[in-house]
Design a protein around this motif. Structure first.
Motif, short mmCIF file in Angstrom:
data_model
loop_
_atom_site.label_atom_id
_atom_site.label_comp_id
_atom_site.label_asym_id
_atom_site.label_seq_id
_atom_site.Cartn_x
_atom_site.Cartn_y
_atom_site.Cartn_z
N ILE A 6 0.84 -1.20 0.00
CA ILE A 6 0.00 0.00 0.00
C ILE A 6 0.88 1.25 0.00
O ILE A 6 0.66 2.18 -0.78
N LEU A 7 1.87 1.26 0.88
CA LEU A 7 2.76 2.42 0.98
C LEU A 7 3.51 2.65 -0.33
O LEU A 7 3.62 3.78 -0.80
N ARG A 8 4.00 1.59 -0.92
CA ARG A 8 4.70 1.70 -2.20
C ARG A 8 3.76 2.28 -3.26
O ARG A 8 4.15 3.13 -4.07
N GLY A 9 2.50 1.84 -3.26
CA GLY A 9 1.52 2.37 -4.20
C GLY A 9 1.26 3.85 -4.00
O GLY A 9 1.12 4.61 -4.97
N LEU A 10 1.21 4.28 -2.74
CA LEU A 10 1.02 5.70 -2.45
C LEU A 10 2.18 6.54 -2.97
O LEU A 10 1.99 7.59 -3.57
N VAL A 11 3.39 6.05 -2.75
CA VAL A 11 4.58 6.77 -3.22
C VAL A 11 4.59 6.83 -4.75
O VAL A 11 4.86 7.89 -5.34
N GLU A 12 4.26 5.73 -5.40
CA GLU A 12 4.23 5.72 -6.86
C GLU A 12 3.15 6.65 -7.39
O GLU A 12 3.37 7.37 -8.37
N TYR A 32 -1.65 14.26 1.55
CA TYR A 32 -2.25 14.15 2.88
C TYR A 32 -2.23 12.69 3.35
O TYR A 32 -1.86 12.38 4.48
N THR A 33 -2.61 11.78 2.45
CA THR A 33 -2.65 10.35 2.81
C THR A 33 -1.26 9.84 3.16
O THR A 33 -1.10 9.07 4.11
N LEU A 34 -0.26 10.26 2.41
CA LEU A 34 1.12 9.86 2.73
C LEU A 34 1.53 10.36 4.10
O LEU A 34 2.15 9.63 4.89
N CYS A 35 1.20 11.62 4.41
CA CYS A 35 1.55 12.18 5.72
C CYS A 35 0.86 11.43 6.85
O CYS A 35 1.49 11.08 7.86
N VAL A 36 -0.42 11.17 6.70
CA VAL A 36 -1.16 10.44 7.74
C VAL A 36 -0.59 9.03 7.89
O VAL A 36 -0.40 8.53 9.01
N SER A 37 -0.32 8.38 6.77
CA SER A 37 0.18 7.01 6.79
C SER A 37 1.54 6.86 7.44
O SER A 37 1.85 5.82 8.01
N THR A 38 2.35 7.91 7.35
CA THR A 38 3.71 7.84 7.88
C THR A 38 3.88 8.61 9.19
O THR A 38 4.95 8.62 9.77
N ASP A 45 8.91 14.87 4.33
CA ASP A 45 9.18 13.96 5.44
C ASP A 45 8.50 12.61 5.21
O ASP A 45 9.07 11.55 5.49
N ALA A 46 7.28 12.65 4.70
CA ALA A 46 6.54 11.41 4.44
C ALA A 46 7.27 10.54 3.43
O ALA A 46 7.38 9.32 3.62
N LEU A 47 7.77 11.14 2.38
CA LEU A 47 8.49 10.38 1.37
C LEU A 47 9.79 9.80 1.93
O LEU A 47 10.16 8.66 1.62
N TYR A 53 11.39 3.09 5.40
CA TYR A 53 10.60 1.94 5.82
C TYR A 53 10.60 0.86 4.73
O TYR A 53 10.80 -0.32 5.02
N LEU A 54 10.39 1.26 3.50
CA LEU A 54 10.33 0.29 2.41
C LEU A 54 11.68 -0.38 2.18
O LEU A 54 11.73 -1.53 1.75
N ASP A 55 12.77 0.32 2.50
CA ASP A 55 14.09 -0.29 2.39
C ASP A 55 14.30 -1.36 3.46
O ASP A 55 15.12 -2.26 3.29
#
Length: 82
Positions: A6-12, A32-38, A45-47, A53-55
Motif C-alpha cells: 500500500i505504501l509503495r503504491g502511495l509513493v508511486e 495528505y494520505t502519505l503524511c497520515v500514513s507515515t 518527510d513522508a516520502l 521503511y520500504l528499504d
C-alpha cells in the motif's frame, strides 16, 4: 505504517501526480494520505520515512533479514513428511 504494498503504491501515485500540474487536487489528497500514513507533517518527510521503511521491509511486510515463514531457517517451521 500501512502494508508495504500500500505504501509503495502511495509513493508511486504521488510521483505520477506530481508530474501532472492539472491534477493538483489529487496530488493534495495523496500528499495528505502519505503524511497520515507515515505520521509526518510534510510530504517531504513522508516520502523520506516511506523510503526508509520500504528499504527495511519485504513486500510481504516482514523485516529484511528475517527468515520468511516456512523457510528451513525459521525455527518455528513445522515440516510434515509422509
Amino acid at each position: 505504517m500501512p502494508h508495504p504494498t500500500i505504501l509503495r503504491g502511495l509513493v508511486e501515485r504521488y510521483a505520477e501526480l506530481s508530474e501532472d500540474p492539472g491534477r493538483a487536487g489529487a496530488l493534495e489528497d495523496i500528499s495528505y494520505t502519505l503524511c497520515v500514513s507515515t505520521g509526518t507533517r510534510t510530504v517531504e518527510d513522508a516520502l523520506a520515512v516511506a523510503e526508509s521503511y520500504l528499504d527495511e521491509v519485504r513486500a510481504d511486510g516482514t523485516p529484511a533479514g528475517q527468515p520468511l515463514a516456512g523457510d528451513a531457517a525459521d525455527p518455528g517451521t513445522v515440516i510434515l513428511t509422509a
